[in-house]
Design an enzyme around this catalytic site. Structure first.
Site, PDB file in Angstrom:
ATOM      1  N   PRO A   9     -24.060  36.864   8.785  1.00 51.33           N
ATOM      2  CA  PRO A   9     -22.980  36.626   7.602  1.00 51.33           C
ATOM      3  C   PRO A   9     -23.095  37.861   6.667  1.00 51.33           C
ATOM      4  CG  PRO A   9     -24.885  35.152   7.523  1.00 51.33           C
ATOM      5  CD  PRO A   9     -24.946  35.616   8.776  1.00 51.33           C
ATOM      6  N   ASN A  10     -21.708  37.948   6.198  1.00 46.38           N
ATOM      7  CA  ASN A  10     -21.542  38.987   4.960  1.00 46.38           C
ATOM      8  C   ASN A  10     -21.573  40.310   5.657  1.00 46.38           C
ATOM      9  OD1 ASN A  10     -20.956  37.006   3.110  1.00 46.38           O
ATOM     10  ND2 ASN A  10     -23.188  36.706   3.038  1.00 46.38           N
ATOM     11  N   ARG A  17     -19.736  45.841   0.558  1.00 44.70           N
ATOM     12  CA  ARG A  17     -20.787  44.799  -0.007  1.00 44.70           C
ATOM     13  C   ARG A  17     -21.816  45.681  -0.438  1.00 44.70           C
ATOM     14  NH1 ARG A  17     -24.785  41.791   3.973  1.00 44.70           N
ATOM     15  NH2 ARG A  17     -25.835  40.514   2.314  1.00 44.70           N
ATOM     16  N   TYR A  22     -26.505  48.597   1.181  1.00 44.85           N
ATOM     17  CA  TYR A  22     -26.190  48.593   2.755  1.00 44.85           C
ATOM     18  C   TYR A  22     -25.311  49.700   3.423  1.00 44.85           C
ATOM     19  CZ  TYR A  22     -27.531  43.732   2.125  1.00 44.85           C
ATOM     20  OH  TYR A  22     -28.326  42.886   1.605  1.00 44.85           O
ATOM     21  N   ASN A  71     -28.951  41.577  13.942  1.00 41.72           N
ATOM     22  CA  ASN A  71     -28.930  41.604  12.551  1.00 41.72           C
ATOM     23  C   ASN A  71     -28.713  40.337  12.161  1.00 41.72           C
ATOM     24  OD1 ASN A  71     -29.211  41.836   9.799  1.00 41.72           O
ATOM     25  ND2 ASN A  71     -28.272  43.818   9.636  1.00 41.72           N
ATOM     26  N   ALA A  74     -28.681  37.167   6.294  1.00 39.55           N
ATOM     27  CA  ALA A  74     -29.589  36.048   5.313  1.00 39.55           C
ATOM     28  C   ALA A  74     -30.091  35.004   6.373  1.00 39.55           C
ATOM     29  CB  ALA A  74     -28.648  35.462   4.452  1.00 39.55           C
ATOM     30  N   GLU A  95     -34.440  43.057  16.567  1.00 40.14           N
ATOM     31  CA  GLU A  95     -33.833  42.808  15.367  1.00 40.14           C
ATOM     32  C   GLU A  95     -33.615  43.891  14.536  1.00 40.14           C
ATOM     33  OE1 GLU A  95     -36.764  40.242  13.311  1.00 40.14           O
ATOM     34  OE2 GLU A  95     -35.763  40.037  11.680  1.00 40.14           O
ATOM     35  N   HIS A  97     -32.328  45.318  10.447  1.00 45.34           N
ATOM     36  CA  HIS A  97     -32.052  45.251   9.061  1.00 45.34           C
ATOM     37  C   HIS A  97     -31.585  46.562   8.658  1.00 45.34           C
ATOM     38  CE1 HIS A  97     -33.139  41.035   9.430  1.00 45.34           C
ATOM     39  NE2 HIS A  97     -34.178  41.567   9.791  1.00 45.34           N
ATOM     40  N   ARG A 104     -38.122  44.494  -0.682  1.00 45.19           N
ATOM     41  CA  ARG A 104     -37.118  43.755  -1.530  1.00 45.19           C
ATOM     42  C   ARG A 104     -37.454  42.334  -2.053  1.00 45.19           C
ATOM     43  NH1 ARG A 104     -31.241  43.683   1.333  1.00 45.19           N
ATOM     44  NH2 ARG A 104     -30.991  42.998  -0.852  1.00 45.19           N
TER      45      ARG A 104
END
Ligand code: DQA
Length: 141
Positions: A9-10, A17, A22, A71, A74, A95, A97, A104
């Site tokens: 998502p996003n 964004r 990012y 990825n 969230a 995976e 990111h 973070r």
């Protein structure tokens, strides 16, 4: 070799964004960059804002892919369903990111997904996806 690249998502908003976190590259640029850099790989790219759609895509992966780069965005921090889907299909998965989730907010520091992945690559922006592809190429060759 066939690699399925899943973005959660996003990530369709990449480039617009929170670029300070990012980066300014778009999802289309990320996908085109991978296609250009690894012409020997047959890529399928999938992005969804919906957990169930990502689970469905993972379940169908064995028919279309030899490995998965994911990825989960969230859903990394919430989704046992995506973890279970990756475990169920058993394909090698990496995976990724874009940001360094370990430095973070505390709620980003735990990944449910890592337990089903060969490796977790964080904080390397688009380069992280390339490293994930290279790890899958090495693993699958
Ligand atoms: C992300 C990190 C997640 O915490 C966040 O929810 C995302 C993107 C990353 O690529 O850095 O959407 O997975």
């Amino acid at each position: 070799m066939r690699i399925l690249v899943i973005n959660g998502p996003n990530l369709n908003l990449l480039g617009r964004r929170e670029p300070a976190i990012y980066g300014s590259g778009t999802l289309e640029e990320l996908e085109r960059g991978l296609r250009d850099k690894y012409p020997e790989v047959s890529f399928r790219f999938f992005q969804s804002n919906h957990e169930g759609a990502i689970v469905d895509e993972i379940q169908s992966a064995p028919d279309i892919a030899d490995g998965i780069v994911i990825n989960p965005a969230a859903y990394t921090h919430t989704s046992i369903a995506i973890l279970d889907a990756l475990k169920a299909v058993g394909l090698p998965a990496v995976e990724v990111h874009l940001s360094d989730i370990l430095s973070r907010e505390s709620f980003r520091q735990h990944s449910f997904i890592s337990a089903a992945c060969l490796a977790t690559i964080t904080g390397k922006h688009f380069r992280g996806y390339e490293e994930a592809v290279e790890l899958l190429i090495k693993t699958l060759s």
